[in-house]
Motif scaffolding. Structure first.
Motif, short mmCIF file in Angstrom:
data_model
loop_
_atom_site.label_atom_id
_atom_site.label_comp_id
_atom_site.label_asym_id
_atom_site.label_seq_id
_atom_site.Cartn_x
_atom_site.Cartn_y
_atom_site.Cartn_z
N SER A 79 0.86 -1.26 0.17
CA SER A 79 0.10 0.10 0.05
C SER A 79 0.88 1.31 0.02
N TRP A 80 0.08 2.66 -0.32
CA TRP A 80 1.20 3.45 -0.57
C TRP A 80 1.51 4.08 0.84
N PRO A 81 0.68 4.06 1.79
CA PRO A 81 0.95 4.42 3.50
C PRO A 81 2.18 3.76 3.65
N GLU A 82 2.05 2.24 3.29
CA GLU A 82 3.32 1.60 3.79
C GLU A 82 4.70 2.05 3.22
N ALA A 83 4.58 2.05 1.92
CA ALA A 83 5.59 2.51 1.12
C ALA A 83 6.29 3.82 1.67
N VAL A 84 5.47 4.86 1.76
CA VAL A 84 5.71 6.15 2.36
C VAL A 84 6.39 6.19 3.84
N LEU A 85 5.80 5.07 4.49
CA LEU A 85 6.38 4.94 6.27
C LEU A 85 7.77 4.45 5.94
N LEU A 86 8.04 3.49 5.18
CA LEU A 86 9.05 2.98 5.19
C LEU A 86 10.20 3.71 4.49
N ALA A 87 9.71 4.46 3.65
CA ALA A 87 10.83 5.63 3.01
C ALA A 87 11.28 6.84 4.21
N LEU A 88 10.04 7.05 4.89
CA LEU A 88 10.29 7.92 6.01
C LEU A 88 11.35 7.52 7.03
N VAL A 89 10.96 6.21 7.40
CA VAL A 89 11.99 5.34 8.65
C VAL A 89 13.38 5.39 7.81
N SER A 90 13.26 5.12 6.76
CA SER A 90 14.77 4.88 6.16
C SER A 90 15.60 6.27 6.04
N ALA A 91 14.89 7.19 5.93
CA ALA A 91 15.51 8.70 5.84
C ALA A 91 15.85 9.00 7.41
N GLY A 92 14.89 8.71 8.53
CA GLY A 92 15.03 8.92 9.81
C GLY A 92 16.35 8.18 10.22
N VAL A 93 16.44 6.80 9.66
CA VAL A 93 17.48 6.34 10.24
C VAL A 93 18.92 7.01 9.78
N VAL A 94 19.01 7.33 8.47
CA VAL A 94 20.07 7.91 7.97
C VAL A 94 20.23 9.09 8.75
N VAL A 95 19.38 9.95 9.09
CA VAL A 95 19.53 11.35 9.76
C VAL A 95 20.01 11.09 11.23
N ALA A 96 19.38 9.81 11.93
CA ALA A 96 20.03 9.53 13.11
C ALA A 96 21.40 8.78 12.89
N ALA A 97 21.86 8.33 12.10
CA ALA A 97 22.99 7.81 11.90
C ALA A 97 24.29 8.91 11.97
N PHE A 98 23.93 10.01 10.95
CA PHE A 98 24.62 10.89 10.55
C PHE A 98 24.61 12.22 11.66
N ALA A 99 23.55 12.25 12.46
CA ALA A 99 23.44 13.28 13.47
C ALA A 99 24.28 13.28 14.66
N THR A 100 24.73 12.03 14.96
CA THR A 100 25.67 11.65 16.07
C THR A 100 26.76 10.73 15.66
N GLU A 101 27.76 10.75 16.42
CA GLU A 101 29.07 10.20 16.25
C GLU A 101 28.83 8.42 16.10
#
Length: 386
Positions: A79-101
């Motif tokens: 479904s579209w909501p699940e696809a959007v959610l997965l993309a947002l979680v992926s972006a969130g993981v990248v942000v969390a990984a590069f925001a801290t050491e």
């Protein structure tokens, strides 16, 4: 897509299915283990660990749901909501990984799992455009985070993310490719078997048409003749009825021979049968040519042509003369069957299974076939390699 599997190959395919499922599971948990160990070595802060751990859990559950399930059989569209959610979680993981050491670039591999899930479950027709587009979004998220946090080597880090995400997706594609190719080969094999079965049924139907159509036409002709002679010439009438019985038994014998694969339609045999039939119907007969010069394949094909031509002559024409001419030249054999009793034919008769079947057989053998009326006559012409 729904795959069909032959009964005899289900065991082998099931073993291969389990093998591919285990491979995907092992690669998934190896990647998760490597990421967890790398984070443990860097001693991240609790917020970073919670964010990345939650993201990793989402990635693992998504991969189990979509990629592992795809090996068991067809999967529904994400479904579209699940696809959007997965993309947002992926972006969130990248942000969390590069925001801290910590080892931020390593988490790009985990986003490659999401790209693969989107590829097979939401955008199967997009191909690698989706993968590289998704990788570009993750690289953009990494670059923006580093710029905001005042990090260094921003282009290099973004480039690493852009490369690692497709690398992980490609690894998952390779794991499933063997299974996909196996299913495609199995489908092709089953389709070929179905085609062979259909062709055999078509051949059997055409042969039955040749046998029964010819025999029933002759039986009808002789029965009508016997009926007309019953009062004026009882002896001749009985002789015709005996001939009807003989023809009926012959048709039964031919059907049995056809089923057992022993029936022959060699031209020399069909010539003898056609001569007796036409003479008994009061139709003058003339044949020129030498059937013994034909190969067995050519003789079989032209024998079918003669049988069908004579059957159609009795069914549709009021002929008084039939000319059969066999010509052999330049490695080709040409059979002409011409009668002077041409009559208007209904369209369904003209395009009937007999003529269509002959046309198909002759064409497949590299020859030419025609059946048409001209000059107050009807001629069937067949040319085949000798």
């Amino acid at each position: 897509m729904k795959w069909r599997v032959g009964a005899g190959d289900r065991g082998a395919l099931e073993s291969l299915r389990r093998y591919n499922r285990y491979n995907v599971l092992v690669s998934l948990f190896l990647l998760a283990g490597v990421l967890v160990l790398s984070e443990s070595a860097d001693r991240p802060n609790p917020v970073r660990a919670a964010a990345l751990g939650l993201g990793l859990l989402v990635f693992v559950l998504s991969h189990l749901r979509w990629t592992v399930r795809s090996i068991a059989g067809p999967i529904p569209r994400m479904s579209w909501p699940e696809a959007v959610l997965l993309a947002l979680v992926s972006a969130g993981v990248v942000v969390a990984a590069f925001a801290t050491e910590g080892s931020g670039a390593m988490w790009a591999l985990a986003t490659g799992l999401v790209a693969h899930d989107l590829l097979i479950a939401r955008f199967p027709g997009a191909g690698w455009r989706l993968v590289f587009g998704f990788a570009a979004l993750m690289a953009l998220a990494a670059a923006v985070t580093l710029l905001f946090m005042g990090g260094t080597q921003v282009p290099q880090q973004a480039a690493v993310v852009f490369v690692l995400a497709p690398v992980m997706t490609y690894a998952e594609v390779l794991l499933l490719r063997q299974w996909t190719l196996t299913l495609e080969l199995e489908k092709a094999r089953l389709d070929a078997a179905d085609l062979a079965t259909t062709k055999e049924r078509l051949r059997l139907a055409e042969d039955l048409h040749d046998i029964l159509g010819h025999a029933l036409e002759v039986v009808s002709l002789k029965s009508e003749l016997a009926s007309r002679l019953s009062e004026v010439d009882p002896e001749r009438s009985r002789a015709e009825l005996n001939e009807v019985q003989r023809l009926a038994r012959g048709a039964v014998h031919d059907v049995r021979a056809l089923v057992q694969g022993r029936r022959s339609t060699e031209l020399a045999i069909e010539i003898a049968g056609a001569r007796g039939l036409l003479e008994s119907a009061g139709i003058r007969w003339q044949f020129t040519g030498d059937p013994s010069r034909l190969s067995s394949a050519a003789s079989e094909l032209l024998g079918r042509v003669l049988r069908e031509a004579v059957t159609n002559l009795l069914r549709h024409a009021d002929a008084s003369h039939c000319l059969v001419r066999l010509e052999i030249r330049d490695g080709r054999a040409v059979l002409h069957v011409r009668n002077d009793g041409v009559a208007p034919m209904r369209e369904e008769d003209r395009e009937g299974s007999g003529l269509r079947g002959l046309n198909r057989r002759i064409t497949e053998a590299g020859g030419e076939f025609s059946a048409e009326a001209h000059d107050n006559a009807f001629e069937v012409r067949a040319e085949v390699p000798r």
